[in-house]
Design a protein around this motif. Structure first.
Motif, PDB file in Angstrom:
ATOM      1  N   UNK A 239      18.022 -65.749 -68.522  1.00 28.48           N
ATOM      2  CA  UNK A 239      18.987 -66.253 -67.592  1.00 28.48           C
ATOM      3  C   UNK A 239      19.220 -65.529 -66.371  1.00 28.48           C
ATOM      4  N   UNK A 240      20.383 -65.768 -65.788  1.00 29.40           N
ATOM      5  CA  UNK A 240      20.624 -65.073 -64.228  1.00 29.40           C
ATOM      6  C   UNK A 240      20.406 -63.406 -64.334  1.00 29.40           C
ATOM      7  N   UNK A 241      21.057 -63.010 -65.403  1.00 28.41           N
ATOM      8  CA  UNK A 241      20.829 -61.392 -65.247  1.00 28.41           C
ATOM      9  C   UNK A 241      19.495 -61.024 -65.193  1.00 28.41           C
ATOM     10  N   UNK A 242      18.371 -61.635 -65.727  1.00 28.08           N
ATOM     11  CA  UNK A 242      17.209 -61.369 -65.478  1.00 28.08           C
ATOM     12  C   UNK A 242      16.498 -61.566 -64.101  1.00 28.08           C
ATOM     13  N   UNK A 243      16.708 -62.475 -63.428  1.00 30.84           N
ATOM     14  CA  UNK A 243      16.426 -62.691 -62.280  1.00 30.84           C
ATOM     15  C   UNK A 243      17.146 -61.683 -61.258  1.00 30.84           C
ATOM     16  N   UNK A 244      18.378 -61.392 -61.363  1.00 28.04           N
ATOM     17  CA  UNK A 244      19.135 -60.614 -60.693  1.00 28.04           C
ATOM     18  C   UNK A 244      18.809 -59.032 -61.001  1.00 28.04           C
ATOM     19  N   UNK A 245      18.294 -59.001 -61.944  1.00 27.04           N
ATOM     20  CA  UNK A 245      17.486 -57.375 -62.139  1.00 27.04           C
ATOM     21  C   UNK A 245      16.157 -57.401 -61.424  1.00 27.04           C
ATOM     22  N   UNK A 246      15.492 -58.601 -61.482  1.00 25.89           N
ATOM     23  CA  UNK A 246      14.314 -58.744 -60.861  1.00 25.89           C
ATOM     24  C   UNK A 246      14.253 -58.629 -59.094  1.00 25.89           C
ATOM     25  N   UNK A 247      15.415 -59.036 -58.704  1.00 30.11           N
ATOM     26  CA  UNK A 247      15.846 -58.692 -57.147  1.00 30.11           C
ATOM     27  C   UNK A 247      15.945 -57.173 -56.771  1.00 30.11           C
ATOM     28  N   UNK A 248      16.960 -56.596 -57.901  1.00 28.73           N
ATOM     29  CA  UNK A 248      16.891 -55.156 -57.626  1.00 28.73           C
ATOM     30  C   UNK A 248      15.862 -54.573 -57.913  1.00 28.73           C
ATOM     31  N   UNK A 249      14.855 -54.756 -58.769  1.00 29.43           N
ATOM     32  CA  UNK A 249      13.676 -54.215 -58.907  1.00 29.43           C
ATOM     33  C   UNK A 249      12.836 -54.259 -57.650  1.00 29.43           C
ATOM     34  N   UNK A 250      12.907 -55.432 -56.988  1.00 27.86           N
ATOM     35  CA  UNK A 250      11.950 -55.529 -55.786  1.00 27.86           C
ATOM     36  C   UNK A 250      12.484 -54.869 -54.543  1.00 27.86           C
ATOM     37  N   UNK A 251      13.910 -54.266 -54.544  1.00 27.26           N
ATOM     38  CA  UNK A 251      14.300 -53.613 -53.830  1.00 27.26           C
ATOM     39  C   UNK A 251      14.416 -52.016 -54.120  1.00 27.26           C
ATOM     40  N   UNK A 252      14.201 -51.696 -55.251  1.00 26.52           N
ATOM     41  CA  UNK A 252      14.165 -50.355 -55.551  1.00 26.52           C
ATOM     42  C   UNK A 252      13.217 -49.488 -54.963  1.00 26.52           C
ATOM     43  N   UNK A 253      12.035 -49.795 -54.515  1.00 22.92           N
ATOM     44  CA  UNK A 253      11.277 -49.045 -53.669  1.00 22.92           C
ATOM     45  C   UNK A 253      12.197 -48.318 -52.515  1.00 22.92           C
ATOM     46  N   UNK A 254      12.595 -49.172 -51.730  1.00 22.68           N
ATOM     47  CA  UNK A 254      13.461 -48.732 -50.327  1.00 22.68           C
ATOM     48  C   UNK A 254      14.561 -47.804 -51.083  1.00 22.68           C
TER      49      UNK A 254
END
Length: 646
Positions: A239-254
């Motif tokens: 669900x949404x937690x998985x998508x939210x975690x994906x957004x965080x992973x996309x920004x983790x490099x920064x």
């Protein structure tokens, strides 16, 4: 006959071909942009009247530092948005290929085109000279590591652009988002690694950390893209937690790279390294005060000055004690990134009584008010006190001795000014001493001769009354309470040193059948030494005895083959009890040599690293500053690593 590929491999190959066909317009557009930029650069060089080689160098710098990263974001965003663009997205949904594989095919096609344009730039573009340092046989571990990091950063830029464009369904918006996420990560990682090249520190340590962060960011961004593709095709596993975690992973490099550059900055700024206490900036070289002032000689042998990059000055003792002489406020990250944090400099000189004078130049003392110049004074047992605040006109540049007189050298335009040390709390009283560097040098030479610290001499070994044609400046040597002048003398095919006491010739020493140099340096214990050639030595003891030339051939032959092959000129550290302590192998080995025979009595391997300054010698041993750490080595070769919290 070769085996026929499986059905799955055919489908993925056809999908990549389809994506290549969809993205070919982007490829040809980028290739054309590069092709057009070359004649434009040539035309600009002609119009601007600059060298064609400089114009081509600037063009290549643009493509390697800006062009290829922008292309990575562009190709990635085009591929990501193309998967969501109608009506192609609906038509491709019926293909017998899972969404993940279609996304992988699109990203592979973008990677192929990106690699093709990068290859075009590298092969047909005006290669920068630095490229040979990366791919050539002479490439260092650091340069190859940085090249690998650059490739990973380009891949990360393409991946963030792809994921952001797929989520938004819009190439421009996704490309901008990917550029912010991937670009900031690449900039932070590059800045953190640059610190290790510009400032003292463990270069490879910074590089491996940056590689690990970039690799982890790529894995996290790839997982996020996979989640977004599943969500976009309505085949959601979670669900949404998985998508939210994906957004965080996309920004983790920064986030990780920002933390990396902050930690790197503070590690480098806290690095304490020995200050080069006698930079040879002004010619002619001035006689060091320790050669004729016993108080100065004694003070120099008690410890060493050390500077932290953040703007603090310390006095180090052989016992490992660190005394803060001057400290500044820690550098904030905002100032580190946007302010001239490095504009803190110290010029130091010993006073006649063995006290320390420090001229501090800083752009951080008074924000927005320009450079500040402050003169401090005191002993090495505690904090120095503010003696005077100097004006910026003329701008003080260094503490110097003009003859025996200690003062401040200033510059105003091309003019050189000198001011004796002012009274406490008073401004400097400046006097113009020259309108050029040569005039300043001449005034220094005249002051040295006036104060008995130098004489004018000729190659025939005779003293001159002034600066005549062919005359050179010969500096004084003080031993056993006497002031001597060693004048290199050529007489036919042979050469020797003419020894004068005052203006009276007293003896001739070190005769050689060919032309020799007789330039001597002073060791910390008062011994004067000079290299006759690479494998022999002249020594004048602190008791005033001229020793016969000492052969170092046996000592240098005792070095391992690799060290002997890279051998730089050895350096004398100490002469005591018929023994000579020699620093050899470019600072990597300490030798204890018998003066009578030239044989090595003992030898010790020293800590490895890139030496930042020469050794600072004391009565009990010497400080050795490498790129990794500070060490104190005693006269028995025992090395102690010096560690403090800064």
């Amino acid at each position: 006959m070769p085996a026929r590929p499986g059905r799955g491999e055919e489908v993925i190959t056809n999908a990549i071909r389809l994506e290549l066909s969809k993205q070919r317009l982007s490829f040809w557009g980028m290739a054309a942009a590069f092709a057009v930029s070359v004649p434009l650069a040539m035309f600009g060089a002609k119009v601007g009247r600059i060298a064609l080689s400089e114009a081509m160098e600037a063009l290549m710098m643009f493509w390697t530092t800006v062009g290829i990263p922008v292309m990575a974001v562009f190709f990635g965003a085009t591929a990501g948005a193309g998967l969501r663009r109608e009506p192609a997205a609906s038509a491709e949904a019926s293909l017998p290929l899972p969404p993940r594989r279609r996304a992988a095919a699109a990203f592979c096609a973008a990677g192929i085109y990106l690699a093709a344009v990068a290859f075009l730039v590298a092969v047909f573009g005006p290669l920068r000279p630095e490229a040979a340092d990366i791919v050539g046989t002479g490439a260092t571990a650091v340069s190859r590591l940085m090249a690998g990091l650059a490739v990973l950063c380009v891949l990360y830029l393409a991946l963030t652009g792809f994921a952001a464009a797929y989520v938004s369904g819009h190439g421009l918006a996704g490309g901008l988002a990917g550029a912010v996420l991937g670009g900031s990560t690449a900039v932070f990682l590059g800045l953190g690694c640059t610190l290790s090249r510009l400032l003292p520190g463990p270069e490879l340590g910074f590089g491996w950390r940056a590689l690990a962060i970039c690799g982890l960011s790529i894995v996290a961004a790839a997982w996020a893209a996979d989640v977004f593709v599943e969500r976009g095709e309505r085949r959601v596993n979670g669900g949404r937690p998985r998508v939210l975690l994906a957004f965080l992973c996309l920004a983790c490099g920064m986030v990780l790279s920002a933390s990396f550059v902050k930690r790197s900055a503070f590690e480098v700024l806290a690095r304490t390294f020995l200050k080069d206490d006698r930079p040879r900036i002004w010619e002619p070289e001035q006689a060091a005060a320790g050669t004729y002032l016993p108080a100065v000689a004694s003070a120099e042998r008690q410890g060493a000055l050390a500077k932290a990059q953040e703007g603090a000055l310390y006095w180090l003792t052989p016992e490992g004690r660190r005394v803060a002489l001057l400290t500044e406020e820690p550098v904030r990250l905002r100032n580190f990134l946007f302010g001239p944090y490095w504009w803190v400099d110290f010029s130091t000189e010993w006073g006649n009584d063995g006290s320390l004078w420090v001229l501090l130049s800083s752009h951080r003392r008074k924000a927005g008010s320009g450079e500040a110049f402050e003169l401090y004074h005191g002993g090495t047992g505690g904090r120095l006190s503010l003696h005077s605040v100097l004006s910026a006109s003329p701008a003080p540049r260094a503490l110097v001795r003009r003859g025996r007189e200690l003062g401040v050298l200033g510059r105003q335009g091309d003019d050189y000014h000198f001011a004796p040390l002012p009274e406490k709390g008073m401004p400097g009283r400046w006097t113009k001493v020259g309108a050029s560097n040569s005039e300043w040098n001449e005034s220094v030479a005249n002051a040295l001769v006036r104060d008995g610290l130098a004489v004018w001499a000729g190659t025939d070994g005779r003293l001159r009354k002034g600066k005549e044609k062919g005359a050179f400046l010969c500096h004084a040597i003080t031993v056993a309470g006497k002031t001597l002048f060693l004048v290199p003398t050529n007489e036919g095919e042979r050469s020797y040193a003419s020894v004068y006491e005052g203006r009276r010739l007293v003896r001739k020493v070190w005769e050689a059948p060919d032309s020799r140099r007789f330039a001597l340096e002073r060791a910390a214990d008062g011994t004067w030494w000079g290299l006759r050639d690479k494998s022999s030595l002249h020594l004048l003891t602190r008791e005033g005895e001229f020793l016969p030339p000492i052969s170092l051939e046996a000592a240098l032959k005792s070095l391992p083959a690799e060290e002997a092959r890279n051998e730089a000129m050895p350096r004398v550290l100490r002469v005591e009890g018929g023994m000579l302590w020699l620093l050899a192998a470019e600072g990597g080995r300490l030798l204890k040599v018998e003066l009578a025979t030239g044989q090595v009595s003992r030898s010790w391997d020293l800590p490895k690293g890139r030496a930042l300054t020469g050794p600072s010698v004391t009565e009990k041993g010497f400080f050795l500053d490498t790129s990794r750490a500070l060490y104190f080595i005693d006269w028995e070769g025992k090395a102690r690593k010096l560690e403090w919290k800064s």
